[in-house]
Motif scaffolding. Structure first.
Motif, PDB file in Angstrom:
ATOM      1  N   THR A 129      -4.617  -7.696  -8.204  1.00  0.00           N
ATOM      2  CA  THR A 129      -5.800  -6.776  -7.735  1.00  0.00           C
ATOM      3  C   THR A 129      -5.428  -5.629  -7.455  1.00  0.00           C
ATOM      4  O   THR A 129      -4.184  -5.168  -6.887  1.00  0.00           O
ATOM      5  N   CYS A 130      -6.313  -4.573  -7.661  1.00  0.00           N
ATOM      6  CA  CYS A 130      -5.891  -3.222  -7.256  1.00  0.00           C
ATOM      7  C   CYS A 130      -6.830  -3.008  -5.979  1.00  0.00           C
ATOM      8  O   CYS A 130      -6.749  -1.838  -5.419  1.00  0.00           O
ATOM      9  N   SER A 131      -7.527  -4.128  -5.508  1.00  0.00           N
ATOM     10  CA  SER A 131      -8.464  -3.748  -4.204  1.00  0.00           C
ATOM     11  C   SER A 131      -7.726  -4.171  -2.973  1.00  0.00           C
ATOM     12  O   SER A 131      -8.079  -3.877  -1.550  1.00  0.00           O
ATOM     13  N   GLY A 132      -6.705  -4.918  -2.844  1.00  0.00           N
ATOM     14  CA  GLY A 132      -6.196  -5.567  -1.646  1.00  0.00           C
ATOM     15  C   GLY A 132      -7.085  -6.216  -0.992  1.00  0.00           C
ATOM     16  O   GLY A 132      -8.291  -6.702  -1.304  1.00  0.00           O
ATOM     17  N   GLU A 133      -6.904  -6.261   0.508  1.00  0.00           N
ATOM     18  CA  GLU A 133      -7.840  -7.014   1.286  1.00  0.00           C
ATOM     19  C   GLU A 133      -8.683  -6.556   1.784  1.00  0.00           C
ATOM     20  O   GLU A 133      -9.640  -7.216   2.618  1.00  0.00           O
ATOM     21  N   HIS A 134      -8.860  -5.300   1.864  1.00  0.00           N
ATOM     22  CA  HIS A 134      -9.965  -4.366   2.215  1.00  0.00           C
ATOM     23  C   HIS A 134     -11.243  -4.234   1.442  1.00  0.00           C
ATOM     24  O   HIS A 134     -12.134  -3.550   1.839  1.00  0.00           O
ATOM     25  N   HIS A 186       0.824  -1.297   0.100  1.00  0.00           N
ATOM     26  CA  HIS A 186      -0.136   0.125   0.008  1.00  0.00           C
ATOM     27  C   HIS A 186       0.825   1.176   0.172  1.00  0.00           C
ATOM     28  O   HIS A 186       2.009   1.201   0.638  1.00  0.00           O
ATOM     29  N   LEU A 187       0.638   2.294  -0.542  1.00  0.00           N
ATOM     30  CA  LEU A 187       1.044   3.395  -0.702  1.00  0.00           C
ATOM     31  C   LEU A 187       0.232   4.573   0.198  1.00  0.00           C
ATOM     32  O   LEU A 187      -0.916   4.563  -0.083  1.00  0.00           O
ATOM     33  N   GLY A 188       0.774   5.321   0.978  1.00  0.00           N
ATOM     34  CA  GLY A 188       0.405   6.466   1.790  1.00  0.00           C
ATOM     35  C   GLY A 188       0.650   7.580   1.373  1.00  0.00           C
ATOM     36  O   GLY A 188       1.965   7.852   1.313  1.00  0.00           O
ATOM     37  N   LEU A 189      -0.032   8.551   0.510  1.00  0.00           N
ATOM     38  CA  LEU A 189       0.374   9.511  -0.309  1.00  0.00           C
ATOM     39  C   LEU A 189       0.052  10.747   0.749  1.00  0.00           C
ATOM     40  O   LEU A 189      -1.226  11.137   0.897  1.00  0.00           O
ATOM     41  N   VAL A 190       1.248  11.339   1.446  1.00  0.00           N
ATOM     42  CA  VAL A 190       0.613  12.361   2.262  1.00  0.00           C
ATOM     43  C   VAL A 190       0.828  13.899   1.403  1.00  0.00           C
ATOM     44  O   VAL A 190       1.714  14.400   1.259  1.00  0.00           O
ATOM     45  N   ILE A 191      -0.402  14.188   0.849  1.00  0.00           N
ATOM     46  CA  ILE A 191      -0.676  15.695   0.238  1.00  0.00           C
ATOM     47  C   ILE A 191      -1.159  16.915   1.221  1.00  0.00           C
ATOM     48  O   ILE A 191      -1.662  16.553   2.008  1.00  0.00           O
ATOM     49  N   ALA A 196      -2.479   1.044  -9.845  1.00  0.00           N
ATOM     50  CA  ALA A 196      -3.663   0.041  -9.811  1.00  0.00           C
ATOM     51  C   ALA A 196      -3.516  -0.782 -11.331  1.00  0.00           C
ATOM     52  O   ALA A 196      -3.629  -1.859 -11.496  1.00  0.00           O
ATOM     53  N   TYR A 197      -3.369   0.135 -12.298  1.00  0.00           N
ATOM     54  CA  TYR A 197      -3.149  -0.737 -13.616  1.00  0.00           C
ATOM     55  C   TYR A 197      -2.005  -1.456 -13.808  1.00  0.00           C
ATOM     56  O   TYR A 197      -1.913  -2.477 -14.478  1.00  0.00           O
ATOM     57  N   ARG A 198      -0.852  -1.024 -13.262  1.00  0.00           N
ATOM     58  CA  ARG A 198       0.256  -2.100 -13.099  1.00  0.00           C
ATOM     59  C   ARG A 198      -0.050  -3.232 -12.308  1.00  0.00           C
ATOM     60  O   ARG A 198       0.326  -4.577 -12.747  1.00  0.00           O
ATOM     61  N   ALA A 199      -0.843  -3.416 -11.189  1.00  0.00           N
ATOM     62  CA  ALA A 199      -1.233  -4.464 -10.474  1.00  0.00           C
ATOM     63  C   ALA A 199      -1.885  -5.286 -11.325  1.00  0.00           C
ATOM     64  O   ALA A 199      -1.706  -6.383 -11.495  1.00  0.00           O
ATOM     65  N   LEU A 200      -3.027  -4.590 -12.078  1.00  0.00           N
ATOM     66  CA  LEU A 200      -3.790  -5.529 -12.937  1.00  0.00           C
ATOM     67  C   LEU A 200      -3.045  -5.996 -14.056  1.00  0.00           C
ATOM     68  O   LEU A 200      -3.530  -7.343 -14.484  1.00  0.00           O
ATOM     69  N   ILE A 249     -13.152  -2.872  -2.088  1.00  0.00           N
ATOM     70  CA  ILE A 249     -13.241  -1.755  -3.063  1.00  0.00           C
ATOM     71  C   ILE A 249     -13.478  -0.501  -2.194  1.00  0.00           C
ATOM     72  O   ILE A 249     -14.822  -0.375  -1.332  1.00  0.00           O
ATOM     73  N   GLY A 250     -12.956   0.553  -2.336  1.00  0.00           N
ATOM     74  CA  GLY A 250     -13.273   1.871  -1.760  1.00  0.00           C
ATOM     75  C   GLY A 250     -13.726   2.705  -2.912  1.00  0.00           C
ATOM     76  O   GLY A 250     -13.738   2.481  -4.011  1.00  0.00           O
ATOM     77  N   LEU A 251     -14.494   3.815  -2.712  1.00  0.00           N
ATOM     78  CA  LEU A 251     -14.736   4.800  -3.929  1.00  0.00           C
ATOM     79  C   LEU A 251     -13.917   5.050  -4.850  1.00  0.00           C
ATOM     80  O   LEU A 251     -14.137   5.157  -5.988  1.00  0.00           O
ATOM     81  N   GLY A 252     -12.463   5.275  -4.380  1.00  0.00           N
ATOM     82  CA  GLY A 252     -11.421   5.577  -5.382  1.00  0.00           C
ATOM     83  C   GLY A 252     -11.007   4.343  -6.268  1.00  0.00           C
ATOM     84  O   GLY A 252     -10.564   4.751  -7.437  1.00  0.00           O
ATOM     85  N   LYS A 253     -11.445   3.250  -5.852  1.00  0.00           N
ATOM     86  CA  LYS A 253     -11.312   2.220  -6.683  1.00  0.00           C
ATOM     87  C   LYS A 253     -12.153   1.631  -7.586  1.00  0.00           C
ATOM     88  O   LYS A 253     -12.018   0.740  -8.480  1.00  0.00           O
ATOM     89  N   LEU A 254     -13.429   2.057  -7.454  1.00  0.00           N
ATOM     90  CA  LEU A 254     -14.579   1.545  -8.192  1.00  0.00           C
ATOM     91  C   LEU A 254     -14.238   1.704  -9.739  1.00  0.00           C
ATOM     92  O   LEU A 254     -14.754   0.760 -10.510  1.00  0.00           O
ATOM     93  N   ARG A 255     -13.582   2.677 -10.339  1.00  0.00           N
ATOM     94  CA  ARG A 255     -13.166   3.146 -11.591  1.00  0.00           C
ATOM     95  C   ARG A 255     -12.441   1.757 -12.346  1.00  0.00           C
ATOM     96  O   ARG A 255     -12.225   1.677 -13.296  1.00  0.00           O
ATOM     97  N   TYR A 256     -11.804   1.110 -11.636  1.00  0.00           N
ATOM     98  CA  TYR A 256     -11.123  -0.193 -11.691  1.00  0.00           C
ATOM     99  C   TYR A 256     -11.781  -1.270 -12.078  1.00  0.00           C
ATOM    100  O   TYR A 256     -11.040  -2.362 -12.494  1.00  0.00           O
ATOM    101  N   MET A 257     -12.853  -1.508 -11.480  1.00  0.00           N
ATOM    102  CA  MET A 257     -13.343  -2.697 -11.236  1.00  0.00           C
ATOM    103  C   MET A 257     -13.713  -3.506 -12.551  1.00  0.00           C
ATOM    104  O   MET A 257     -13.491  -4.543 -12.714  1.00  0.00           O
ATOM    105  N   GLU A 258     -14.242  -2.542 -13.607  1.00  0.00           N
ATOM    106  CA  GLU A 258     -14.389  -3.188 -15.100  1.00  0.00           C
ATOM    107  C   GLU A 258     -13.107  -3.682 -15.657  1.00  0.00           C
ATOM    108  O   GLU A 258     -13.126  -4.892 -16.129  1.00  0.00           O
ATOM    109  N   ALA A 259     -12.079  -2.862 -15.347  1.00  0.00           N
ATOM    110  CA  ALA A 259     -10.753  -3.262 -16.061  1.00  0.00           C
ATOM    111  C   ALA A 259     -10.374  -4.616 -15.165  1.00  0.00           C
ATOM    112  O   ALA A 259      -9.736  -5.612 -15.906  1.00  0.00           O
ATOM    113  N   GLU A 260     -10.604  -5.074 -14.085  1.00  0.00           N
ATOM    114  CA  GLU A 260     -10.283  -6.046 -13.362  1.00  0.00           C
ATOM    115  C   GLU A 260     -11.051  -7.201 -13.260  1.00  0.00           C
ATOM    116  O   GLU A 260     -10.645  -8.479 -13.567  1.00  0.00           O
ATOM    117  N   HIS A 261     -12.387  -7.027 -13.793  1.00  0.00           N
ATOM    118  CA  HIS A 261     -13.201  -8.180 -13.753  1.00  0.00           C
ATOM    119  C   HIS A 261     -14.171  -8.356 -14.905  1.00  0.00           C
ATOM    120  O   HIS A 261     -14.513  -9.406 -14.977  1.00  0.00           O
TER     121      HIS A 261
END
Length: 111
Positions: free
Chosen positions: A59-64, A26-31, A50-54, A66-78
């Motif tokens: 998977t781009c979702s990890g063990e936790h 996981h990356l924690g991006l402190v902005i 996310a696209y590298r993982a796919l 899907i969060g709102l930020g990862k919804l956009r990758y669901m189609e590419a993954e599944h």
């Protein structure tokens, strides 16, 4: 190496933590929340990650889940399996009142 390059180029602190043995990290991006530029850079890093993982059949979702930020990758993954997921959710939640649009990207008014 590509993620390492993204981290090194970032103008903000990035924390990387992972799970030994399964290749999951996981990356924690402190902005600065007031910086649109940092937000856009962080969004790019997250999207490329996310696209590298796919691309590596991960998977781009990890063990936790899907969060709102990862919804956009669901189609590419599944792919087509996403339609089956939508149908199953529709059976249990026909009015889309349980977490609408948060578990599966909405399509045809269902989520």
């Amino acid at each position: 190496m590509e993620t390492k390059a993204d981290i090194e180029k970032a103008p903000f602190f990035v924390c990387l933590n992972g799970h030994a043995g399964d290749g999951n990290f996981h990356l924690g991006l402190v902005i600065d929340p007031d910086s649109q530029e940092e937000y856009e850079i962080a969004s790019g890093i997250s999207s490329r990650l996310a696209y590298r993982a796919l691309a590596m059949e991960g998977t781009c979702s990890g063990e936790h889940g899907i969060g709102l930020g990862k919804l956009r990758y669901m189609e590419a993954e599944h792919g087509p399996a996403l339609d089956i997921m939508r149908a199953i959710k529709g059976l249990f939640d026909p009015n889309s009142i349980m977490n609408p649009g948060k578990l599966i990207p909405q399509s045809s008014g269902r989520g």
